[in-house]
Motif scaffolding. Structure first.
Motif, mmCIF file in Angstrom:
data_model
loop_
_atom_site.group_PDB
_atom_site.id
_atom_site.type_symbol
_atom_site.label_atom_id
_atom_site.label_comp_id
_atom_site.label_asym_id
_atom_site.label_seq_id
_atom_site.Cartn_x
_atom_site.Cartn_y
_atom_site.Cartn_z
ATOM 1 N N GLY A 47 1.006 -1.466 -0.125
ATOM 2 C CA GLY A 47 0.297 -0.097 0.377
ATOM 3 C C GLY A 47 0.545 1.597 -0.108
ATOM 4 N N VAL A 48 2.150 1.295 -0.364
ATOM 5 C CA VAL A 48 2.988 2.453 0.020
ATOM 6 C C VAL A 48 2.643 2.993 -1.632
ATOM 7 N N GLU A 49 2.606 4.202 -1.536
ATOM 8 C CA GLU A 49 2.939 4.594 -3.225
ATOM 9 C C GLU A 49 4.251 4.314 -4.103
ATOM 10 N N TYR A 50 4.060 4.308 -5.199
ATOM 11 C CA TYR A 50 5.686 3.383 -5.890
ATOM 12 C C TYR A 50 7.319 4.577 -6.074
ATOM 13 N N ASP A 51 6.383 5.914 -6.194
ATOM 14 C CA ASP A 51 7.297 6.946 -6.059
ATOM 15 C C ASP A 51 7.925 7.553 -4.090
ATOM 16 N N ARG A 52 7.397 7.091 -3.870
ATOM 17 C CA ARG A 52 7.870 7.388 -1.838
ATOM 18 C C ARG A 52 8.216 5.921 -1.651
ATOM 19 N N ALA A 53 7.487 4.461 -2.183
ATOM 20 C CA ALA A 53 8.575 3.136 -2.083
ATOM 21 C C ALA A 53 9.830 3.570 -2.291
ATOM 22 N N VAL A 54 10.657 3.450 -3.590
ATOM 23 C CA VAL A 54 11.761 3.997 -3.759
ATOM 24 C C VAL A 54 12.503 5.059 -3.208
ATOM 25 N N LYS A 55 11.859 6.128 -3.102
ATOM 26 C CA LYS A 55 12.669 7.254 -2.095
ATOM 27 C C LYS A 55 12.554 6.620 -0.699
ATOM 28 N N ILE A 56 12.193 5.873 -0.428
ATOM 29 C CA ILE A 56 12.773 5.584 1.019
ATOM 30 C C ILE A 56 13.334 3.786 0.881
ATOM 31 N N LEU A 57 13.055 3.722 0.358
ATOM 32 C CA LEU A 57 14.398 2.283 -0.023
ATOM 33 C C LEU A 57 15.156 2.553 -0.142
ATOM 34 N N GLN A 58 15.900 3.445 -0.758
ATOM 35 C CA GLN A 58 17.277 3.585 -1.688
ATOM 36 C C GLN A 58 17.305 4.414 0.152
ATOM 37 N N GLN A 59 16.945 5.416 0.690
ATOM 38 C CA GLN A 59 17.202 5.804 1.965
ATOM 39 C C GLN A 59 18.085 4.676 3.282
ATOM 40 N N ALA A 60 16.965 3.389 2.909
ATOM 41 C CA ALA A 60 17.484 2.306 3.262
ATOM 42 C C ALA A 60 18.759 1.834 3.703
ATOM 43 N N ILE A 61 18.446 1.352 2.679
ATOM 44 C CA ILE A 61 20.008 0.813 1.946
ATOM 45 C C ILE A 61 21.124 1.889 2.056
ATOM 46 N N GLN A 62 20.895 2.908 1.453
ATOM 47 C CA GLN A 62 22.464 3.870 1.560
ATOM 48 C C GLN A 62 22.804 3.757 3.644
ATOM 49 N N ARG A 63 21.873 3.932 3.913
ATOM 50 C CA ARG A 63 22.033 3.343 5.305
ATOM 51 C C ARG A 63 23.080 2.481 5.928
ATOM 52 N N VAL A 64 22.180 1.882 5.649
ATOM 53 C CA VAL A 64 22.316 0.140 6.376
ATOM 54 C C VAL A 64 24.464 -0.230 5.150
ATOM 55 N N GLY A 65 24.326 0.208 3.782
ATOM 56 C CA GLY A 65 25.410 0.489 3.707
ATOM 57 C C GLY A 65 25.682 -1.411 2.689
ATOM 58 N N THR A 66 24.571 -2.107 2.727
ATOM 59 C CA THR A 66 24.993 -3.106 1.757
ATOM 60 C C THR A 66 24.971 -3.662 0.607
ATOM 61 N N THR A 67 24.951 -2.377 -0.139
ATOM 62 C CA THR A 67 25.422 -2.141 -1.352
ATOM 63 C C THR A 67 27.267 -2.280 -1.623
ATOM 64 N N LYS A 68 27.783 -1.198 -0.325
ATOM 65 C CA LYS A 68 29.059 -0.647 -0.839
ATOM 66 C C LYS A 68 29.460 -1.715 -1.824
ATOM 67 N N PRO A 69 30.643 -1.037 -2.503
ATOM 68 C CA PRO A 69 31.722 -2.107 -3.516
ATOM 69 C C PRO A 69 32.635 -2.573 -2.392
ATOM 70 N N LEU A 70 33.117 -3.889 -2.192
ATOM 71 C CA LEU A 70 34.595 -4.234 -1.463
ATOM 72 C C LEU A 70 35.560 -4.687 -3.074
ATOM 73 N N THR A 71 36.639 -4.897 -2.693
ATOM 74 C CA THR A 71 37.394 -4.756 -3.852
ATOM 75 C C THR A 71 38.085 -6.051 -3.514
ATOM 76 N N ALA A 72 38.383 -7.362 -3.807
ATOM 77 C CA ALA A 72 38.645 -7.990 -4.226
ATOM 78 C C ALA A 72 39.513 -8.650 -2.820
ATOM 79 N N ARG A 73 40.574 -7.987 -2.829
ATOM 80 C CA ARG A 73 41.658 -7.922 -1.133
ATOM 81 C C ARG A 73 40.679 -7.875 -0.334
ATOM 82 N N GLU A 74 39.851 -6.532 -0.355
ATOM 83 C CA GLU A 74 38.883 -6.372 0.610
ATOM 84 C C GLU A 74 38.242 -7.853 0.934
#
Length: 312
Positions: A47-74
């Protein structure tokens, strides 16, 4: 003077007002980290509007940092926690010398191979070694044995009362209940320190509810969706999952072989897959081998013995 209401962390996200917060709570979202695991489509469906869902999900992912890239060595230098299983051959021959965090393990075998005993044992071992402060044990076949927990706890010199108090047992009656536990109840326990979840067994309810070849595609999709949520928990929280599984007959050239139920969907979803066998049910000896385990050749044999206090 009225006490000021403590601000919900979800409300700190831009776009999450009282109405959206209510929808997220109705959906079962318990934290910003939990929110980051959802897809836009899942939020829209709630029931969350699409644009709002995109916006809050992007913020949540950024805060959690699960998409942060790592080098192969890291990636190579990351320290992964491990706990010993108490099965000497397993702890010696597997690449991580035990069970490592943020992996999904599958142990498949016929009745009597020792799968459920191993599931109980891993639950206690993880607690005894401080790998987790709580275990969620999802029992789909009604075989959870508190007496076995007590015996294993004594073997590992762990307080029996603690073991019984810190293993939270769910016994879902159907697939919907199972999926709700994994999606919404598990994150609550993760917030309390749970880093190990057990499902014994993963395919039982699906095979019972999705009967017939015409239901095979639907069954596979639902199994994949459940395990995908376990992968989300592994990525976000470092949760380790242990799945036991039934087997099915597979015709071969001159015989009938055994393979884990669940097909390729489950095979591609787990990180480490083992088959267990106990050729003679009158004897305590059994063995397992890797079907698909990173860094482990398929001809490695892991021997074990079934005792009153688990596998050794």
């Amino acid at each position: 003077m009225s006490k000021k209401r403590e601000r919900d962390p979800l409300e700190e996200l831009e776009g999450v007002g009282p109405k959206t917060l209510e929808r997220l709570r109705e959906l079962g979202v318990v934290s910003v980290e939990h929110l980051s695991e959802f897809t836009v489509e899942e939020l829209v469906e709630a029931g969350v509007e699409y644009d709002r869902a995109v916006k809050i999900l992007q913020q949540a992912i950024q805060r959690v940092g699960t998409t942060k890239p790592l080098t192969a060595r890291e990636l190579r230098s990351q320290q992964r926690r491990v706990f010993k299983t108490g099965v000497a051959d397993f702890d010696e021959k597997t690449p991580w010398r035990g069970v490592r965090e943020a992996f999904i393990y599958e142990f498949a075998g016929e009745f009597g191979a020792g799968k459920s005993m191993l599931a109980h044992q891993l639950s206690v071992a993880a607690l005894a070694q401080g790998f987790t402060t709580r275990v969620v044990y999802i029992d789909t076949e009604g075989t959870f044995n508190d007496g076995l927990v007590e015996a294993v706890a004594k073997r590992f010199n762990f307080d029996v009362d603690k073991a019984l108090d810190l293993i939270v047992v769910y016994q879902p009656a159907n697939v919907v209940q199972l999926e709700q536990i994994v999606k919404f109840d598990l994150p609550r326990h993760i917030a309390e320190g749970c880093r190990l979840a057990v499902i014994d067994t993963i395919t039982a309810l699906y095979r019972a509810e999705f009967v017939g070849r015409e239901m095979l595609a639907a069954r596979q999709q639902r199994i994949h969706y459940l395990v995908d949520w376990l992968r989300r928990h592994a990525r976000t929280f470092g949760l380790t999952s242990v799945l036991t599984n039934q087997v099915m007959d597979v015709p071969e050239a001159f015989s009938v072989g055994k393979r884990p139920a669940g097909g390729n969907v489950l095979a591609h979803a787990v990180n480490a897959r083992f088959m267990m066998a106990r050729p003679n049910k009158a004897k305590a000896e059994g063995y397992m081998w890797p079907l698909d385990v990173p860094g482990m050749p398929p001809d490695v044999r892991i021997d074990y013995r079934i005792t009153d206090a688990g596998l050794e």
